[in-house]
Scaffold this active site. Sequence first.
Site, PDB file in Angstrom:
ATOM      1  N   SER A 112     -60.045  34.834  97.202  1.00  0.00           N
ATOM      2  CA  SER A 112     -58.876  34.806  96.318  1.00  0.00           C
ATOM      3  C   SER A 112     -59.114  33.940  95.091  1.00  0.00           C
ATOM      4  O   SER A 112     -58.688  34.292  93.991  1.00  0.00           O
ATOM      5  CB  SER A 112     -57.662  34.250  97.052  1.00  0.00           C
ATOM      6  OG  SER A 112     -57.325  35.049  98.139  1.00  0.00           O
ATOM      7  N   HIS A 133     -61.892  41.075  93.746  1.00  0.00           N
ATOM      8  CA  HIS A 133     -60.642  40.499  94.244  1.00  0.00           C
ATOM      9  C   HIS A 133     -59.557  41.552  94.317  1.00  0.00           C
ATOM     10  O   HIS A 133     -59.018  41.988  93.301  1.00  0.00           O
ATOM     11  CB  HIS A 133     -60.213  39.325  93.338  1.00  0.00           C
ATOM     12  CG  HIS A 133     -58.929  38.715  93.781  1.00  0.00           C
ATOM     13  ND1 HIS A 133     -57.893  38.440  92.920  1.00  0.00           N
ATOM     14  CD2 HIS A 133     -58.499  38.365  95.012  1.00  0.00           C
ATOM     15  CE1 HIS A 133     -56.885  37.925  93.618  1.00  0.00           C
ATOM     16  NE2 HIS A 133     -57.229  37.873  94.879  1.00  0.00           N
ATOM     17  N   GLU A 145     -60.070  42.950  90.753  1.00  0.00           N
ATOM     18  CA  GLU A 145     -60.817  42.215  89.725  1.00  0.00           C
ATOM     19  C   GLU A 145     -62.297  42.207  90.120  1.00  0.00           C
ATOM     20  O   GLU A 145     -62.626  41.842  91.250  1.00  0.00           O
ATOM     21  CB  GLU A 145     -60.284  40.781  89.618  1.00  0.00           C
ATOM     22  CG  GLU A 145     -58.892  40.738  89.015  1.00  0.00           C
ATOM     23  CD  GLU A 145     -58.245  39.375  89.166  1.00  0.00           C
ATOM     24  OE1 GLU A 145     -58.348  38.587  88.221  1.00  0.00           O
ATOM     25  OE2 GLU A 145     -57.661  39.105  90.229  1.00  0.00           O
ATOM     26  N   ASN A 184     -54.858  35.427  89.544  1.00  0.00           N
ATOM     27  CA  ASN A 184     -54.303  34.237  90.185  1.00  0.00           C
ATOM     28  C   ASN A 184     -54.121  33.074  89.223  1.00  0.00           C
ATOM     29  O   ASN A 184     -53.266  32.217  89.445  1.00  0.00           O
ATOM     30  CB  ASN A 184     -55.143  33.829  91.401  1.00  0.00           C
ATOM     31  CG  ASN A 184     -54.620  34.504  92.662  1.00  0.00           C
ATOM     32  OD1 ASN A 184     -53.411  34.724  92.789  1.00  0.00           O
ATOM     33  ND2 ASN A 184     -55.508  34.852  93.573  1.00  0.00           N
TER      34      ASN A 184
HETATM   35  N1  LIG Z   1     -54.055  37.984 102.257  1.00  0.00           N
HETATM   36  C1  LIG Z   1     -54.038  38.190 100.946  1.00  0.00           C
HETATM   37  O1  LIG Z   1     -52.985  38.435 100.340  1.00  0.00           O
HETATM   38  C2  LIG Z   1     -55.334  38.158 100.179  1.00  0.00           C
HETATM   39  C3  LIG Z   1     -55.368  38.749  98.900  1.00  0.00           C
HETATM   40  C4  LIG Z   1     -56.582  38.759  98.196  1.00  0.00           C
HETATM   41  C5  LIG Z   1     -57.703  38.169  98.752  1.00  0.00           C
HETATM   42  N2  LIG Z   1     -57.625  37.581  99.991  1.00  0.00           N
HETATM   43  C6  LIG Z   1     -58.848  36.991 100.532  1.00  0.00           C
HETATM   44  O2  LIG Z   1     -59.428  37.911 101.452  1.00  0.00           O
HETATM   45  C7  LIG Z   1     -60.108  37.207 102.473  1.00  0.00           C
HETATM   46  C8  LIG Z   1     -59.550  37.627 103.820  1.00  0.00           C
HETATM   47  O3  LIG Z   1     -58.167  37.352 103.858  1.00  0.00           O
HETATM   48  P1  LIG Z   1     -57.197  38.024 104.947  1.00  0.00           P
HETATM   49  O4  LIG Z   1     -55.806  37.746 104.482  1.00  0.00           O
HETATM   50  O5  LIG Z   1     -57.629  39.409 105.249  1.00  0.00           O
HETATM   51  O6  LIG Z   1     -57.506  37.091 106.212  1.00  0.00           O
HETATM   52  P2  LIG Z   1     -57.339  37.441 107.760  1.00  0.00           P
HETATM   53  O7  LIG Z   1     -57.241  36.132 108.456  1.00  0.00           O
HETATM   54  O8  LIG Z   1     -56.268  38.459 107.982  1.00  0.00           O
HETATM   55  O9  LIG Z   1     -58.727  38.133 108.133  1.00  0.00           O
HETATM   56  C9  LIG Z   1     -59.937  37.458 108.160  1.00  0.00           C
HETATM   57  C10 LIG Z   1     -60.789  38.098 109.238  1.00  0.00           C
HETATM   58  O10 LIG Z   1     -62.117  37.578 109.118  1.00  0.00           O
HETATM   59  C11 LIG Z   1     -62.621  37.460 110.442  1.00  0.00           C
HETATM   60  N3  LIG Z   1     -63.782  36.590 110.433  1.00  0.00           N
HETATM   61  C12 LIG Z   1     -63.836  35.236 110.364  1.00  0.00           C
HETATM   62  N4  LIG Z   1     -65.128  34.825 110.358  1.00  0.00           N
HETATM   63  C13 LIG Z   1     -65.900  35.944 110.418  1.00  0.00           C
HETATM   64  C14 LIG Z   1     -67.299  36.186 110.415  1.00  0.00           C
HETATM   65  N5  LIG Z   1     -68.162  35.182 110.371  1.00  0.00           N
HETATM   66  N6  LIG Z   1     -67.741  37.463 110.462  1.00  0.00           N
HETATM   67  C15 LIG Z   1     -66.859  38.495 110.505  1.00  0.00           C
HETATM   68  N7  LIG Z   1     -65.519  38.328 110.511  1.00  0.00           N
HETATM   69  C16 LIG Z   1     -65.059  37.069 110.463  1.00  0.00           C
HETATM   70  C17 LIG Z   1     -61.426  36.956 111.245  1.00  0.00           C
HETATM   71  O11 LIG Z   1     -61.613  37.170 112.641  1.00  0.00           O
HETATM   72  C18 LIG Z   1     -60.295  37.791 110.667  1.00  0.00           C
HETATM   73  O12 LIG Z   1     -60.101  39.006 111.369  1.00  0.00           O
HETATM   74  C19 LIG Z   1     -59.918  35.715 102.155  1.00  0.00           C
HETATM   75  O13 LIG Z   1     -61.013  35.259 101.410  1.00  0.00           O
HETATM   76  C20 LIG Z   1     -58.651  35.710 101.321  1.00  0.00           C
HETATM   77  O14 LIG Z   1     -58.560  34.582 100.491  1.00  0.00           O
HETATM   78  C21 LIG Z   1     -56.475  37.590 100.705  1.00  0.00           C
END
Ligand SMILES: NC(=O)c1ccc[n+]([C@@H]2O[C@H](COP(=O)([O-])OP(=O)(O)OC[C@H]3O[C@@H](n4cnc5c(N)ncnc54)[C@H](O)[C@@H]3O)[C@@H](O)[C@H]2O)c1
Length: 301
Positions: A112, A133, A145, A184
């Site tokens: 993010s 992103h 992005e 962001n």
């Molecule tokens: N949630 C949002 O609105 C949003 C928006 C844009 C970007 N992001 C970014 O996207 C990324 C994921 O966010 P999310 O909301 O999907 O989180 P989430 O917690 O829903 O999912 C993360 C997943 O990664 C898995 N994981 C952790 N370590 C791992 C590894 N070593 N190998 C494989 N899988 C692994 C976890 O088990 C989990 O299922 C983050 O970097 C977040 O900042 C999130």
Amino acid sequence: MAKANIAVVGAGLMGHGIAQVFALAGHDVTITDTFAQSLDTAKARIAANLRELGEDESAVARVTPCAELAAAVREADYVVEAVSEDLALKQKLFAEIERHVRADTILASNTSVIPITAIMGGLKHRERALGTHWWNPPFLVPLVEVIETQWTSPQAVAFTMALHEAAGKKPAHVKKDVPGFIGNRLQHALWREAIALVEQGICDAETVDAVIKASFGRRLAVLGPLENADLVGTDLTLAIHNIVLPAIDSRPGPSPYLQKLVAEGKLGFKSGEGFRKWSAEQQATLRSKVLQHLKAAREDD
Ligand SMILES: NC(=O)c1ccc[n+]([C@@H]2O[C@H](COP(=O)([O-])OP(=O)(O)OC[C@H]3O[C@@H](n4cnc5c(N)ncnc54)[C@H](O)[C@@H]3O)[C@@H](O)[C@H]2O)c1
């Protein structure tokens, strides 16, 4: 866009949605996660989303869950990571991924706000590394992005822009790898002032949100701030900035008001109170309103 082998690492909120978009665009997608429950439910969650959106449910057949990272990425032309927002975890993961992929496989992080340079700077082939992103939910919010670092090759940027465009997304090229990228930075510049207005007793939290939703929030989807500045005139914009900018919050760190909320355990929906109090029913209503709005906007696109 020719069919590509795409690997999605992390099957959480973002990862399963990203896999869905690429599968729907006709690509073969592998998905991996270290948490078995995330991986085991990924296809069912994708199928449910497709059904709900009235999209072709057979696309889910192009998604293959793999418990092993190496197996998930080995054949990939393009790998996108969506694991938890943790710099050390992402650095370690990309070092591991690089051991299993071709030298020209493109590697993307869906962080993010963490600079891509910090995540990918240690790779052997940094010219294939970039950021993508996405916004939540990935299958409803159009923007992706595409973040270039000082090492990213023009070919990697061009391929990634074309890949997302062909999958129905609206990619935006971010030419410098700065924290928060474009979206962001803009979003949190607004949030900083929103919090300051409450902190200074100018209005309450509900009023901040009501003002935005009933005014420029209405126009934002069709009128960006720079279009708006041109529309009213850069001279008027300058006159406004001369008065307003010295008055708005420019502190470099998070607001003490926000820090106090967190210290008091007022974490928002998850604790039932943040800037405002939230019953379970109010939370469900707001979530549903956002989803309905995004679905309607997508139909208008
Ligand atoms: N949630 C949002 O609105 C949003 C928006 C844009 C970007 N992001 C970014 O996207 C990324 C994921 O966010 P999310 O909301 O999907 O989180 P989430 O917690 O829903 O999912 C993360 C997943 O990664 C898995 N994981 C952790 N370590 C791992 C590894 N070593 N190998 C494989 N899988 C692994 C976890 O088990 C989990 O299922 C983050 O970097 C977040 O900042 C999130």
